[in-house]
Write a protein that holds these residues in place. Structure first.
Motif, PDB file in Angstrom:
ATOM      1  N   ASP A 240     -21.403 -25.455-155.459  1.00  0.00           N
ATOM      2  CA  ASP A 240     -20.363 -26.556-156.090  1.00  0.00           C
ATOM      3  C   ASP A 240     -20.004 -27.869-155.018  1.00  0.00           C
ATOM      4  O   ASP A 240     -19.684 -27.178-153.698  1.00  0.00           O
ATOM      5  N   VAL A 241     -20.215 -29.221-155.272  1.00  0.00           N
ATOM      6  CA  VAL A 241     -19.735 -30.176-154.357  1.00  0.00           C
ATOM      7  C   VAL A 241     -18.488 -29.860-153.883  1.00  0.00           C
ATOM      8  O   VAL A 241     -18.053 -30.069-152.560  1.00  0.00           O
ATOM      9  N   VAL A 242     -17.552 -29.565-154.961  1.00  0.00           N
ATOM     10  CA  VAL A 242     -15.911 -29.545-154.569  1.00  0.00           C
ATOM     11  C   VAL A 242     -15.862 -28.413-153.364  1.00  0.00           C
ATOM     12  O   VAL A 242     -15.166 -28.714-152.313  1.00  0.00           O
ATOM     13  N   GLU A 243     -16.400 -27.288-153.669  1.00  0.00           N
ATOM     14  CA  GLU A 243     -16.298 -26.232-152.540  1.00  0.00           C
ATOM     15  C   GLU A 243     -16.779 -26.730-151.198  1.00  0.00           C
ATOM     16  O   GLU A 243     -16.561 -26.410-150.245  1.00  0.00           O
ATOM     17  N   ALA A 244     -17.988 -27.352-151.510  1.00  0.00           N
ATOM     18  CA  ALA A 244     -18.710 -28.015-150.073  1.00  0.00           C
ATOM     19  C   ALA A 244     -17.869 -28.686-149.311  1.00  0.00           C
ATOM     20  O   ALA A 244     -17.755 -28.453-148.074  1.00  0.00           O
ATOM     21  N   ILE A 245     -17.330 -29.712-149.878  1.00  0.00           N
ATOM     22  CA  ILE A 245     -16.351 -30.467-149.435  1.00  0.00           C
ATOM     23  C   ILE A 245     -15.176 -29.757-148.829  1.00  0.00           C
ATOM     24  O   ILE A 245     -14.670 -29.971-147.617  1.00  0.00           O
ATOM     25  N   ARG A 246     -14.602 -28.834-149.574  1.00  0.00           N
ATOM     26  CA  ARG A 246     -13.347 -27.973-148.981  1.00  0.00           C
ATOM     27  C   ARG A 246     -13.677 -27.159-147.646  1.00  0.00           C
ATOM     28  O   ARG A 246     -13.108 -26.984-146.847  1.00  0.00           O
ATOM     29  N   GLY A 251     -10.883 -25.842-145.974  1.00  0.00           N
ATOM     30  CA  GLY A 251     -10.579 -25.309-147.213  1.00  0.00           C
ATOM     31  C   GLY A 251      -9.589 -25.976-147.901  1.00  0.00           C
ATOM     32  O   GLY A 251      -9.316 -25.466-149.074  1.00  0.00           O
ATOM     33  N   ASN A 252      -9.269 -27.073-147.337  1.00  0.00           N
ATOM     34  CA  ASN A 252      -8.179 -27.969-148.297  1.00  0.00           C
ATOM     35  C   ASN A 252      -8.567 -28.906-149.089  1.00  0.00           C
ATOM     36  O   ASN A 252      -7.767 -29.198-149.881  1.00  0.00           O
ATOM     37  N   GLY A 253      -9.826 -29.374-148.764  1.00  0.00           N
ATOM     38  CA  GLY A 253     -10.210 -30.949-149.290  1.00  0.00           C
ATOM     39  C   GLY A 253      -9.744 -31.950-148.326  1.00  0.00           C
ATOM     40  O   GLY A 253      -9.142 -31.817-147.411  1.00  0.00           O
ATOM     41  N   ALA A 254     -10.168 -33.184-148.882  1.00  0.00           N
ATOM     42  CA  ALA A 254     -10.262 -34.151-147.862  1.00  0.00           C
ATOM     43  C   ALA A 254      -8.929 -35.198-148.329  1.00  0.00           C
ATOM     44  O   ALA A 254      -8.287 -35.064-149.458  1.00  0.00           O
ATOM     45  N   TYR A 272     -11.017 -32.937-157.684  1.00  0.00           N
ATOM     46  CA  TYR A 272     -10.703 -31.821-157.065  1.00  0.00           C
ATOM     47  C   TYR A 272     -11.116 -31.532-155.637  1.00  0.00           C
ATOM     48  O   TYR A 272     -10.715 -30.422-155.126  1.00  0.00           O
ATOM     49  N   ALA A 273     -11.738 -32.467-155.097  1.00  0.00           N
ATOM     50  CA  ALA A 273     -12.218 -32.319-153.817  1.00  0.00           C
ATOM     51  C   ALA A 273     -11.131 -32.945-152.659  1.00  0.00           C
ATOM     52  O   ALA A 273     -11.406 -32.634-151.538  1.00  0.00           O
ATOM     53  N   ARG A 274     -10.167 -33.431-153.226  1.00  0.00           N
ATOM     54  CA  ARG A 274      -8.717 -34.098-152.324  1.00  0.00           C
ATOM     55  C   ARG A 274      -8.060 -32.994-152.115  1.00  0.00           C
ATOM     56  O   ARG A 274      -7.606 -32.144-152.928  1.00  0.00           O
ATOM     57  N   ASP A 275      -7.422 -32.874-151.087  1.00  0.00           N
ATOM     58  CA  ASP A 275      -6.357 -32.194-150.512  1.00  0.00           C
ATOM     59  C   ASP A 275      -5.103 -32.402-151.305  1.00  0.00           C
ATOM     60  O   ASP A 275      -4.987 -33.668-152.013  1.00  0.00           O
ATOM     61  N   LEU A 276      -4.041 -31.468-151.476  1.00  0.00           N
ATOM     62  CA  LEU A 276      -2.939 -31.469-152.171  1.00  0.00           C
ATOM     63  C   LEU A 276      -2.178 -32.832-151.553  1.00  0.00           C
ATOM     64  O   LEU A 276      -2.242 -33.183-150.406  1.00  0.00           O
TER      65      LEU A 276
END
Length: 366
Positions: A240-246, A251-254, A272-276
């Motif tokens: 999953d792309v989102v998980e790859a970015i995390r 593990g947080n996101g960009a 969903y690939a961004r950090d909180l």
């Protein structure tokens, strides 16, 4: 006295473009005639040809350009004949509510030339983005001319007129990328590539390029990416792309994710690939029928900001000279975006190359 020059015209929806004789009138009050030296082949021109902007055919295409002011009309003081300029489609009015609030990069009433260029038979042309620069000379509002250092290559400097500025500005202006940030850019064509370069210029520590094309990802590394993700390969492997970015961001996101495709599925990935409390910047242009659905609780619960970037939220009078200076200092490699230079009659073929993803930019030289 009106002049006749050659220009690239789109006569009807989906029809191949043609090189035709056009008439350029003398500049009226507030207007300028510019002798075009270079003009990039931008995807927006293809949108015009395909009827994706409006149906005001025939169009005089081209808008991502640099050249020399040939003549000016009454009341023009900001530029003079002989000035080397980059053309822009955000000639701010100074009077609208955005300008009065000190936010001219959002100007809601930008200027264009009042007179129309025409075909030889008198048919009025609609200039792309109010510019129409696939022509030996074009008529624009003087505010669409931004004076920059003439030492710059016209082929490189002209790209600031649209796509490269859109990507750089999406990172620097809209996304406010700063030193130490992590950034992911989804879609690594000309605009996405410029977003990568802008992120590097701003001091981002981790810059992740996402695309389906390995050749584009290879180019992305040259433009500033520190890591790459082929989303097609990831999906084929069950990932999953989102998980790859995390995974690439602890593990947080960009901190900032820039979506340079303009599709609902890639926007969801960006979301969903961004950090909180991170930022999503949409700079890819969607089509009118596209719809986006997101759980409202996720929009609320993840915090941060969801932004759209118009023209990189640029102010041409501020940004173009600064970026050209960085280019001349060797700190901003605008030449990297020039995949090939072509003649005026090569625009239709350049559209095909762009559609196949073979080029970042084909640039017409005059």
């Amino acid at each position: 006295m009106a002049q006749q020059v050659r220009g690239v015209v789109a006569r009807g929806k989906g029809e191949p473009v043609s090189v035709e004789t056009i008439t350029v009138p003398d500049p009226g009050p507030g207007e300028a005639v510019v002798k075009v030296q270079a003009c990039g082949v931008c995807h927006t021109d293809l949108h015009y040809r395909e009827g994706g902007i409006n149906d005001e055919f025939p169009f005089l295409l081209g808008h991502e350009a640099a050249g020399v002011v040939e003549s000016v009309g009454e009341g023009v003081t900001e530029v003079a004949p002989g000035d080397f300029v980059v053309l822009n489609w955000r000639a701010v009015c100074g009077q609208c509510r955005a300008c009065r609030r000190g936010r001219p990069w959002y100007c809601f009433d930008t200027h264009n030339a009042k007179q129309r260029m025409t075909l030889a038979d008198g048919t009025e042309l609609s200039p792309a983005l109010g510019i129409g620069a696939f022509a030996e000379k074009t008529l624009v509002h003087a505010g669409q001319c931004t004076k920059v250092d003439p030492a710059a290559s016209p082929a490189a400097a002209g790209l600031l007129g649209c796509g490269v500025m859109a990507g750089l500005g999406a990172a620097i202006n809209t996304g406010a990328v700063t030193r130490g940030d992590s950034v992911a850019v989804i879609g690594c064509g000309g605009v996405g590539g410029a977003a990568l370069m802008g992120s590097r210029l701003a001091g981002a520590s981790r810059i992740i390029a996402v695309d389906v094309d390995d050749s584009k990802l290879e180019t992305a590394r040259r433009l500033g990416a520190t890591h790459t993700v082929n989303s097609r390969t990831v999906a084929a492997d069950g990932g999953d792309v989102v998980e790859a970015i995390r995974e690439l961001t602890g593990g947080n996101g960009a901190d900032v994710v820039i979506e340079a495709v303009g599709r609902p599925e890639t926007y969801r990935q960006a979301f969903y690939a961004r950090d909180l409390a991170g930022t999503v910047v949409l700079v890819g242009v969607p089509t009118p029928e596209m719809q986006l659905e997101l759980p409202l609780l996720d929009v609320f619960g993840r915090g941060g900001a969801l932004k759209s970037s118009w023209y990189g939220d640029c102010l041409p009078s501020r940004d173009f000279p600064m970026l050209v200076d960085l280019y001349l200092q060797g700190r901003l490699d605008l030449d990297a975006f020039v995949s090939e230079t072509i003649a005026l009659d090569g625009v239709e073929e350049a559209f095909e190359k762009m559609h196949r993803g073979e080029v970042l930019r084909s640039v017409v030289l005059f």
